[in-house]
Design an enzyme around this catalytic site. Structure first.
Site, PDB file in Angstrom:
ATOM      1  NE  ARG A 154      -6.228  10.678   6.181  1.00 52.87           N
ATOM      2  CZ  ARG A 154      -7.376  10.281   6.689  1.00 52.87           C
ATOM      3  NH1 ARG A 154      -8.444  11.043   6.587  1.00 52.87           N
ATOM      4  NH2 ARG A 154      -7.464   9.131   7.307  1.00 52.87           N
ATOM      5  CD  GLU A 201      -7.119  -0.513   1.247  1.00 59.25           C
ATOM      6  OE1 GLU A 201      -7.121   0.568   1.861  1.00 59.25           O
ATOM      7  OE2 GLU A 201      -6.359  -1.436   1.518  1.00 59.25           O
ATOM      8  NE  ARG A 203      -7.815   7.175   4.485  1.00 53.15           N
ATOM      9  CZ  ARG A 203      -8.497   6.519   5.424  1.00 53.15           C
ATOM     10  NH1 ARG A 203      -9.704   6.922   5.763  1.00 53.15           N
ATOM     11  NH2 ARG A 203      -7.967   5.488   6.030  1.00 53.15           N
ATOM     12  CG  HIS A 214       0.772   6.412   4.735  1.00 50.67           C
ATOM     13  ND1 HIS A 214      -0.279   7.309   4.874  1.00 50.67           N
ATOM     14  CD2 HIS A 214       0.366   5.271   5.318  1.00 50.67           C
ATOM     15  CE1 HIS A 214      -1.264   6.726   5.542  1.00 50.67           C
ATOM     16  NE2 HIS A 214      -0.898   5.493   5.817  1.00 50.67           N
ATOM     17  CD  GLU A 268      -7.335  -6.244   3.313  1.00 54.57           C
ATOM     18  OE1 GLU A 268      -7.477  -6.033   2.090  1.00 54.57           O
ATOM     19  OE2 GLU A 268      -6.662  -5.511   4.062  1.00 54.57           O
ATOM     20  CG  HIS A 326      -5.882  -1.576   9.575  1.00 56.10           C
ATOM     21  ND1 HIS A 326      -5.406  -0.904  10.677  1.00 56.10           N
ATOM     22  CD2 HIS A 326      -6.453  -0.648   8.780  1.00 56.10           C
ATOM     23  CE1 HIS A 326      -5.711   0.368  10.551  1.00 56.10           C
ATOM     24  NE2 HIS A 326      -6.336   0.566   9.415  1.00 56.10           N
ATOM     25  CB  THR A 357      -9.802   1.670   7.730  1.00 60.52           C
ATOM     26  OG1 THR A 357      -9.395   2.275   6.505  1.00 60.52           O
ATOM     27  CG2 THR A 357     -11.096   0.925   7.529  1.00 60.52           C
ATOM     28  CG  HIS A 379      -8.177   3.845   1.576  1.00 58.09           C
ATOM     29  ND1 HIS A 379      -8.263   3.482   2.895  1.00 58.09           N
ATOM     30  CD2 HIS A 379      -9.425   4.238   1.216  1.00 58.09           C
ATOM     31  CE1 HIS A 379      -9.509   3.654   3.317  1.00 58.09           C
ATOM     32  NE2 HIS A 379     -10.220   4.116   2.315  1.00 58.09           N
ATOM     33  CG  ASN A 382      -1.828   1.148   1.327  1.00 54.45           C
ATOM     34  OD1 ASN A 382      -1.410   2.274   1.061  1.00 54.45           O
ATOM     35  ND2 ASN A 382      -3.064   0.936   1.726  1.00 54.45           N
TER      36      ASN A 382
HETATM   37  N1  PXP Z   1      -6.161  -3.048   4.323  1.00 52.55           N
HETATM   38  C1  PXP Z   1      -7.165  -2.136   4.400  1.00 52.55           C
HETATM   39  C2  PXP Z   1      -8.522  -2.566   3.986  1.00 52.55           C
HETATM   40  C3  PXP Z   1      -6.915  -0.813   4.816  1.00 52.55           C
HETATM   41  O1  PXP Z   1      -7.926   0.068   4.865  1.00 52.55           O
HETATM   42  C4  PXP Z   1      -5.596  -0.442   5.145  1.00 52.55           C
HETATM   43  C5  PXP Z   1      -5.304   0.982   5.532  1.00 52.55           C
HETATM   44  O2  PXP Z   1      -5.567   1.812   4.449  1.00 52.55           O
HETATM   45  C6  PXP Z   1      -4.591  -1.409   5.032  1.00 52.55           C
HETATM   46  C7  PXP Z   1      -4.901  -2.722   4.653  1.00 52.55           C
HETATM   47  C8  PXP Z   1      -3.162  -1.101   5.339  1.00 52.55           C
HETATM   48  O3  PXP Z   1      -3.005  -0.836   6.681  1.00 52.55           O
HETATM   49  P1  PXP Z   1      -1.593  -0.323   7.208  1.00 52.55           P
HETATM   50  O4  PXP Z   1      -1.315   0.977   6.518  1.00 52.55           O
HETATM   51  O5  PXP Z   1      -1.809  -0.194   8.668  1.00 52.55           O
HETATM   52  O6  PXP Z   1      -0.583  -1.377   6.839  1.00 52.55           O
END
Ligand code: PXP
Length: 242
Positions: free
Chosen positions: A52, A73, A48, A13, A159, A194, A109, A46, A10
């Site tokens: 952001r 996402e 949003r 960030h 998931e 997550h 989330t 993701h 992901n």
């Molecule tokens: N999976 C989902 C569905 C999420 O919403 C997120 C956060 O955007 C993640 C995984 C990744 O989480 P993390 O950034 O804490 O690894």
């Protein structure tokens, strides 16, 4: 059956840093390519409501640059359906949408979808997505009732939300294991995500082989500041494929 666990890296960030300065860099598309070169099997982002991190213009750029699979996402809203589905539909690669809940003002989330309360809404959105030949996943807490309610035509993956386990609730491992087995028995592929880090991943990987995909963002991007993105991705891959 043996399988090689998949990593969805992901890259949100990277975009968070870009948006903090209203600049054009660092570019999450560049991060996606580095993560793929390091071995990631999927790029997750993701979008949003407040934009952001990932912004609308990133989506077609990520879709075109990603060589593996793009997993977007999003909340199950009309706005997100109108934005994301046309971008991923009718593309030679078959991409994925993961439906997640979203509360205005949340830092991240906060939990899985409430599929029981929102059955009709989720059914309608899943139908719209899957009829456009996009894979659909639901982000669900390790709760047997929610997993049972997720048996909806068009969904191929669940998931499991690992947030509580990652907050230090070790008893959650058993709940995740039970949820993963239940989801697999119902015919779903099982992903998890997550809060996962190189510290809390090893027990999960060894105890829950039903999980075939990990979506990990914050810890990879945070570590990449110190060790570089290539190494941060490879280190996580070494754990999930151990
Ligand atoms: N999976 C989902 C569905 C999420 O919403 C997120 C956060 O955007 C993640 C995984 C990744 O989480 P993390 O950034 O804490 O690894």
């Amino acid at each position: 059956m043996t399988h090689r666990n998949r990593l969805g890296a992901n890259i949100d960030h990277v975009a968070t840093i870009r948006q903090a300065r209203g600049e054009r860099y660092p570019d999450p598309v560049f991060a996606a390519s580095i993560a793929e070169l390091a071995g990631a099997d999927q790029i997750t982002c993701h979008i949003r409501g407040d934009r952001r991190h990932i912004i609308d213009a990133d989506l077609p750029r990520l879709r075109d640059a990603v060589q593996t699979q793009l997993n977007v996402e999003m909340a199950a809203t009309q706005e997100m359906c109108d934005l994301v589905i046309p971008i991923l539909a009718a593309h030679p690669h078959r991409h994925r949408i993961t439906l997640v809940p979203e509360r205005e003002g949340e830092v991240t989330t906060e939990g899985g979808l409430d599929v029981i309360t929102n059955q009709d809404l989720i059914r309608n959105v899943v139908q719209k997505i899957s009829e456009n030949k996009i894979y659909v996943s639901l982000f669900i807490d390790p709760d047997p009732l929610q997993i049972n309610a997720s048996v909806i035509k068009g969904i191929d993956m669940i998931e499991i939300n690992t947030a509580r386990y990652c907050e230090g609730h070790d008893e959650e491992l058993q709940r995740i294991k039970d949820a993963a087995q239940q989801a697999q028995n119902l015919g779903f592929e099982v992903a998890a995500g997550h809060g996962l880090t190189h510290h809390n991943l090893p027990p999960l990987v060894s105890m829950v082989p039903e999980i075939i995909e990990y979506n990990i963002g914050h810890s990879i991007i945070a570590r990449s500041i110190f060790v570089g993105l290539d190494k941060a991705v490879r280190d996580i891959l070494a754990i999930i494929r151990a």
